[in-house]
Scaffold this active site. Structure first.
Site, mmCIF file in Angstrom:
data_model
loop_
_atom_site.group_PDB
_atom_site.id
_atom_site.type_symbol
_atom_site.label_atom_id
_atom_site.label_comp_id
_atom_site.label_asym_id
_atom_site.label_seq_id
_atom_site.Cartn_x
_atom_site.Cartn_y
_atom_site.Cartn_z
ATOM 1 N N ASP A 75 0.849 -1.191 0.000
ATOM 2 C CA ASP A 75 0.000 0.000 0.000
ATOM 3 C C ASP A 75 0.881 1.236 0.000
ATOM 4 O O ASP A 75 2.037 1.193 0.439
ATOM 5 C CB ASP A 75 -0.927 0.007 1.221
ATOM 6 C CG ASP A 75 -2.060 1.010 1.092
ATOM 7 O OD1 ASP A 75 -3.109 0.646 0.517
ATOM 8 O OD2 ASP A 75 -1.894 2.157 1.539
ATOM 9 N N ASP A 79 2.063 3.491 7.335
ATOM 10 C CA ASP A 79 1.531 3.281 8.682
ATOM 11 C C ASP A 79 0.246 2.457 8.652
ATOM 12 O O ASP A 79 0.053 1.549 9.466
ATOM 13 C CB ASP A 79 1.279 4.626 9.377
ATOM 14 C CG ASP A 79 2.574 5.327 9.764
ATOM 15 O OD1 ASP A 79 3.630 4.653 9.787
ATOM 16 O OD2 ASP A 79 2.539 6.538 10.035
ATOM 17 N N HIS A 215 -18.555 -4.407 -16.644
ATOM 18 C CA HIS A 215 -18.922 -4.292 -15.235
ATOM 19 C C HIS A 215 -19.343 -2.839 -15.020
ATOM 20 O O HIS A 215 -18.526 -1.957 -14.829
ATOM 21 C CB HIS A 215 -17.738 -4.635 -14.334
ATOM 22 C CG HIS A 215 -17.980 -4.321 -12.882
ATOM 23 N ND1 HIS A 215 -18.961 -4.924 -12.145
ATOM 24 C CD2 HIS A 215 -17.365 -3.450 -12.047
ATOM 25 C CE1 HIS A 215 -18.947 -4.439 -10.914
ATOM 26 N NE2 HIS A 215 -17.987 -3.545 -10.836
#
Length: 356
Positions: A75, A79, A215
Site C-alpha cells: 500500500d 503506517d 462491469h
C-alpha cells in the site's frame, strides 16, 4: 464384469470434449495439467496491492479460507499498511499458519497470484477520462515491478473501471492474456442469483445465472442462462408470472447494477461481497478447480466483437492454474449479442484514449 468409470471407457473421445464448449482467448497460454498430476504440494503465495476496505476484505477472506501460505500486502500508506498487517498477524492463533508481510513491491516476489485493488479516488467535478488517466499513471507504477518480481504469476484486477484497467494491466505487464483477469461481473452475477433465489425461495447456490459484458451500467443479463437445480427456469418464470415483461426484466437488471450503489449509500463502501467474490476466483485459479466464472477476459473474436479490437469484458470462462483455460461459447439472442458489441465498442473507444 468391469464397470466403466469414465466417458472414455464408454468409447467417447473425452480428451477434446471441452473444446466444444470453450475457446481459448487470443494471446493465451496452453492449459496446465490438473492438480492431480502435480506430485507434491508447493507453497502458495498471494499478493494484494492496495490495503483499503476492498483489499483487506479480500485478504481476510483468503486467510479464513486457507487459500495461501503467504500473503504479501502492498500500500502507498506505510503506517496504515503496518497496522493492517499487525492486526491480521495478531489473529495468528485463530487462523491457519500463514506468513503476512507488507512494504513495497519487492515483497510480492515469486507470487502465484497478484490481486490489484489500488485505484485513484475521483475528485469532485473530475471527468471520467481524467480519472482513468490518473489510474493508468498509478498502474504504470504498480504493474511493471509486480511483473518483474513475479514473471509467472496470475494477475487479477479488481480496481474500477475494471474492464479498462484489466486491459491496461495486460499491456503494462507483457503477460499473455490468459494470465490477466478482471474480477468483472463475477459479483454482479452473484447479485443476480441472489435476487432470483429470493424470489423463488431457494438457495442461491442452486441458481445459475450470468451477467456479462461491461462491469457497469451497460452489463447484459443473460436471461436464458437462468437455471434452478440444473433445470432451465426462465421460460417457466415467464409462463407463470405475467409481470415478467421487458420492463420488469430491465428493472431486475438495474437492481443488480445498482446493488453496489445501494451498499455504498448505506455504509459508505463495499467490501465483504467483493472479498468473497475475489476469494472464489483465487480458489478456482490456484486450486485448479476449472470452475466457470464470468470474468473480464480478452474478448476479441467472441460474439461478433472485432478481432482487431483488443477489449476486455466479462464472459463465462473456465479458470484453472494456468489462468483463463477457455471462454464458454454462449448461445446469445441477437439482442443480447448486440448489447455486448455496444459495450465492447464503448470500452474499445475508451482504451484508444490511453497512451499505451
Amino acid at each position: 464384469m468391469h464397470k466403466a468409470s469414465s466417458l472414455s471407457e464408454l468409447g467417447f473421445d473425452a480428451g477434446g470434449a471441452s473444446s466444444g464448449f470453450f475457446r481459448p482467448v487470443a494471446d493465451g497460454c496452453p492449459a496446465t495439467p490438473t492438480s492431480s498430476a502435480v506430485p507434491h504440494r508447493r507453497l502458495t503465495k498471494i499478493s494484494v496491492i492496495g490495503a483499503g476496505n476492498v483489499g483487506m476484505a479480500i485478504a481476510q477472506t483468503i486467510l479464513t479460507q486457507n487459500l495461501a501460505d503467504e500473503i504479501a500486502l502492498v500500500d502507498a500508506l506505510p503506517d496504515k499498511l503496518r497496522g493492517e498487517a499487525l492486526d491480521l498477524q495478531h489473529a495468528a492463533a485463530f487462523l491457519p499458519r500463514v506468513r503476512i508481510s507488507g512494504t513495497d513491491a519487492a515483497v510480492t516476489k515469486n507470487s502465484d497470484l497478484v490481486i490489484v485493488t489500488a485505484g485513484a479516488r475521483q475528485i469532485p467535478g473530475e471527468t471520467r477520462l481524467n480519472l482513468l488517466q490518473r489510474n493508468v499513471a498509478l498502474y504504470r507504477k504498480i504493474v511493471p515491478p509486480v511483473a518483474e518480481h513475479s514473471p509467472d504469476a496470475l494477475l487479477l484486477v479488481v480496481s474500477n473501471p475494471v474492464d479498462v484497467l484489466t486491459y491496461v494491466a495486460w499491456k503494462l505487464s507483457g503477460f499473455p492474456a490468459s494470465r490477466v483477469i478482471g474480477s468483472g461481473t463475477n459479483l454482479d452475477s452473484s447479485r443476480f442469483r441472489f435476487l432470483i433465489a429470493e424470489h423463488l425461495d431457494v438457495n442461491a447456490q442452486d441458481v445459475q445465472a450470468y451477467m456479462v459484458g461491461e462491469h457497469g451500467d451497460s452489463s447484459v443479463a443473460i436471461w436464458s442462462s437462468i437455471s434452478v437445480g440444473g433445470m432451465p427456469a426462465f421460460k417457466s418464470l415467464r409462463d407463470s408470472h405475467r409481470s415478467f415483461d421487458e420492463a420488469a426484466l430491465e428493472g431486475i437488471r438495474r437492481a443488480v447494477v445498482g446493488g453496489a450503489y445501494e451498499v455504498i449509500g448505506l455504509k459508505g463502501y463495499t467490501s465483504w461481497a467483493i472479498g468473497y467474490s475475489v476469494a472464489s476466483l483465487a480458489a478456482s485459479l490456484l486450486r485448479d478447480q476449472r470452475r466457470v466464472h464470468p470474468v473480464s477476459v480478452l474478448a476479441s473474436g467472441f460474439h461478433g466483437i472485432s478481432d482487431g479490437h483488443e477489449v476486455f469484458l466479462s464472459l463465462p470462462a473456465r479458470l484453472g492454474r494456468g489462468g483463463i483455460l477457455g471462454v464458454a461459447e454462449m448461445d446469445l439472442t441477437e439482442a443480447e449479442a448486440a448489447q455486448l458489441r455496444r459495450s465492447a465498442k464503448t470500452l474499445w473507444e475508451n482504451c484508444q484514449l490511453l497512451d499505451l
